[in-house]
Scaffold this active site. Structure first.
Site, short mmCIF file in Angstrom:
data_model
loop_
_atom_site.label_atom_id
_atom_site.label_comp_id
_atom_site.label_asym_id
_atom_site.label_seq_id
_atom_site.Cartn_x
_atom_site.Cartn_y
_atom_site.Cartn_z
N SER A 135 -2.99 2.49 9.02
CA SER A 135 -1.85 2.25 8.47
C SER A 135 -0.18 2.05 8.07
CB SER A 135 -2.48 3.32 7.07
OG SER A 135 -1.39 3.63 5.80
N LYS A 161 -3.19 -2.36 8.00
CA LYS A 161 -2.91 -2.36 7.11
C LYS A 161 -1.28 -1.35 6.46
CE LYS A 161 -3.78 1.78 3.80
NZ LYS A 161 -4.14 2.65 2.50
N LYS A 163 1.35 -0.87 4.47
CA LYS A 163 2.31 -0.72 2.87
C LYS A 163 3.02 -1.97 2.52
CE LYS A 163 0.54 2.90 2.67
NZ LYS A 163 -0.71 4.02 1.43
N ASP A 188 -1.15 -2.73 0.81
CA ASP A 188 -1.01 -1.39 -0.13
C ASP A 188 -0.50 -1.00 -0.61
OD1 ASP A 188 -2.04 1.13 -1.44
OD2 ASP A 188 -1.81 1.96 0.38
N GLU A 213 -4.79 -3.62 -1.95
CA GLU A 213 -4.95 -2.65 -2.02
C GLU A 213 -4.58 -1.88 -3.46
OE1 GLU A 213 -5.95 0.64 1.06
OE2 GLU A 213 -5.84 2.26 -0.47
N LYS A 262 -11.75 8.45 -0.51
CA LYS A 262 -10.55 9.78 -0.49
C LYS A 262 -11.60 10.99 -1.09
CE LYS A 262 -6.43 7.79 0.39
NZ LYS A 262 -5.31 7.57 -0.43
N GLY A 290 -7.07 7.95 4.17
CA GLY A 290 -6.72 9.19 4.43
C GLY A 290 -5.48 9.73 3.48
O1 NPG Z 1 -3.29 7.59 7.71
O2 NPG Z 1 -3.97 9.25 6.71
C1 NPG Z 1 -3.57 7.97 6.58
C2 NPG Z 1 -2.65 7.54 5.83
C3 NPG Z 1 -3.71 6.29 4.90
O3 NPG Z 1 -2.59 4.79 3.81
C4 NPG Z 1 -2.19 5.95 4.08
N1 NPG Z 1 -2.80 6.70 2.53
O4 NPG Z 1 -1.78 5.47 -0.02
O5 NPG Z 1 -3.39 6.01 0.57
C5 NPG Z 1 -1.99 6.21 0.75
C6 NPG Z 1 -1.46 6.76 1.66
C7 NPG Z 1 -1.33 8.11 1.70
C8 NPG Z 1 -0.78 8.87 2.29
C9 NPG Z 1 -0.66 8.93 -0.08
C10 NPG Z 1 -0.05 10.29 2.32
C11 NPG Z 1 -0.17 9.71 -0.16
C12 NPG Z 1 0.35 10.90 0.95
#
Ligand code: NPG
Length: 369
Positions: A135, A161, A163, A188, A213, A262, A290
């Protein structure tokens, strides 16, 4: 399992590279690690959380409060047959899924270690590895994003992915697609849009994305069903799904065609498995999201992601994608084919690096019977 002792640890770990969602740019991970001792066996879990309520209403401080004042007293001195029953035992506390997860996961680790099997096996998985995706947060420039994506693809990650948010969406995706026409790609939005943006979001249908997403509100299910009807690209829900009942409602309404699971968001491994089972019965693909977990939560994510319904590469990347140094002895590594091995040792199959953990601990509290 007779729960004898519980320890909470608030840790702060710097991120290698900032991580920006549509809400906030983070430079470090704030998270709570939980250790549970039962029948003399030690188990570890993670309440992956943030310092502020940006992704979830929970924060480190709300989780600490709910754990110390409610959840820990509900478990200390108690006898549990299995970790799978822990979530239901905590039902008197409404919500606070992230607070619950660290405790619940630690119990899975204890039970698996007692039985001499891995958490993955205890969950019912037989797969030796998971497919790993990455991500990528919002960057200052598109060139910086391209450079990062290029690096991750070179390492072997199986899907990218990115953002998105208003002003950083269609044109960014167009550029990525021009450069990499075939790469499995998804976006996302972390709830950055409203239904009024539907005409704009329809433009994303032109890029052969695996999914979009959580485009709409973090607590919405219905409006996503209206948007899904206008899009060819599958929607995937994340923030909106906290329980198996939410997942069922979303699937019945046609609000999404894919679900991001998650453990932290849904209250641990048992609830994650219930959502997995529900989706699997209906032929709906799921993948493991994650929350920038350190090695402990990452190990639990790897275990759950090895269940057979997790048919899409998830956000569970290698430790070095996030941290210079992880809190476990042997960090998670990416195999050249873009997979991550499911640890086969007892419990979560990784050992915490206690000396380093002490260095990054900012608060610690212990509770005993
Ligand atoms: O690789 O763990 C990872 C991050 C994946 O994009 C990711 N997480 O919005 O899902 C989300 C985001 C996130 C991370 C949200 C940290 C909140 C805290």
């Amino acid at each position: 399992m007779h729960v004898e002792r519980i320890e909470l640890r608030y840790i702060q770990l710097p991120l290698k590279h900032h991580f920006e969602t549509s809400a906030i740019r983070s430079f470090q991970r704030d998270t709570i690690l939980v250790t549970v001792w039962a029948d003399g066996v030690e188990g570890w879990g993670e309440s992956a959380i943030e310092a502020g309520p940006w992704y979830s209403p929970e924060t480190v401080e709300t989780a600490w409060h709910v754990q110390r004042d409610f959840l820990v007293p509900m478990l200390l001195g108690q006898q549990l047959e299995t970790a799978a029953e822990a979530f239901d035992r905590l039902a008197l506390v409404r919500g606070h899924n992230m607070a619950k997860t660290g405790l619940e996961e630690a119990l899975w680790d204890v039970e698996a270690r007692q039985k001499g099997i891995s958490v993955a096996q205890l969950l019912g998985s037989t797969s030796p590895r998971i497919e790993s995706g990455v991500s990528v947060g919002i960057q200052d420039t598109v060139d910086e994003l391209l450079e990062l994506v290029e690096g991750y693809l070179a390492q072997g990650y199986r899907r990218i992915k990115v953002k998105i948010k208003p002003g950083w969406d269609v044109e960014v995706v167009r550029t990525l697609r021009q450069r990499w026409p075939e790469v499995p790609l998804m976006v996302d939005a972390n709830s950055a849009y409203t239904l009024e943006d539907a005409d704009h979001l329809v433009a994303l249908d032109g890029f052969d994305l695996m999914m979009i997403e959580q485009p709409l509100a973090y607590d919405d299910i219905y409006q996503h069903s209206l948007l899904q009807r206008r899009l060819r690209t599958p929607l995937c829900l994340d923030e909106s799904i906290h329980t198996p009942a939410h997942a069922l409602a979303a699937l019945e309404l046609g609000s999404c065609r894919i679900i991001n699971i998650k453990p932290g968001r849904v209250g641990g491994l048992a609830q994650a498995r219930r959502i997995h089972d529900l989706c699997q019965e209906r032929g709906v693909p799921v993948w493991c999201g994650g929350l920038l977990e350190v090695g402990v939560g990452r190990a639990h994510n790897v275990a759950i992601a090895s269940l057979p319904g997790f048919t899409l590469p998830g956000d569970v990347s290698a430790s070095d994608r996030y941290f210079e140094r992880d809190v476990i002895e042997l960090p998670f590594r990416l195999n050249p084919d873009g997979t991550i091995d499911v640890p086969q040792g007892p419990g979560i199959g990784v050992e915490v690096d206690r000396a380093f953990l002490d260095e990054v601990t900012v608060r610690r509290e212990e509770f005993a019977v």
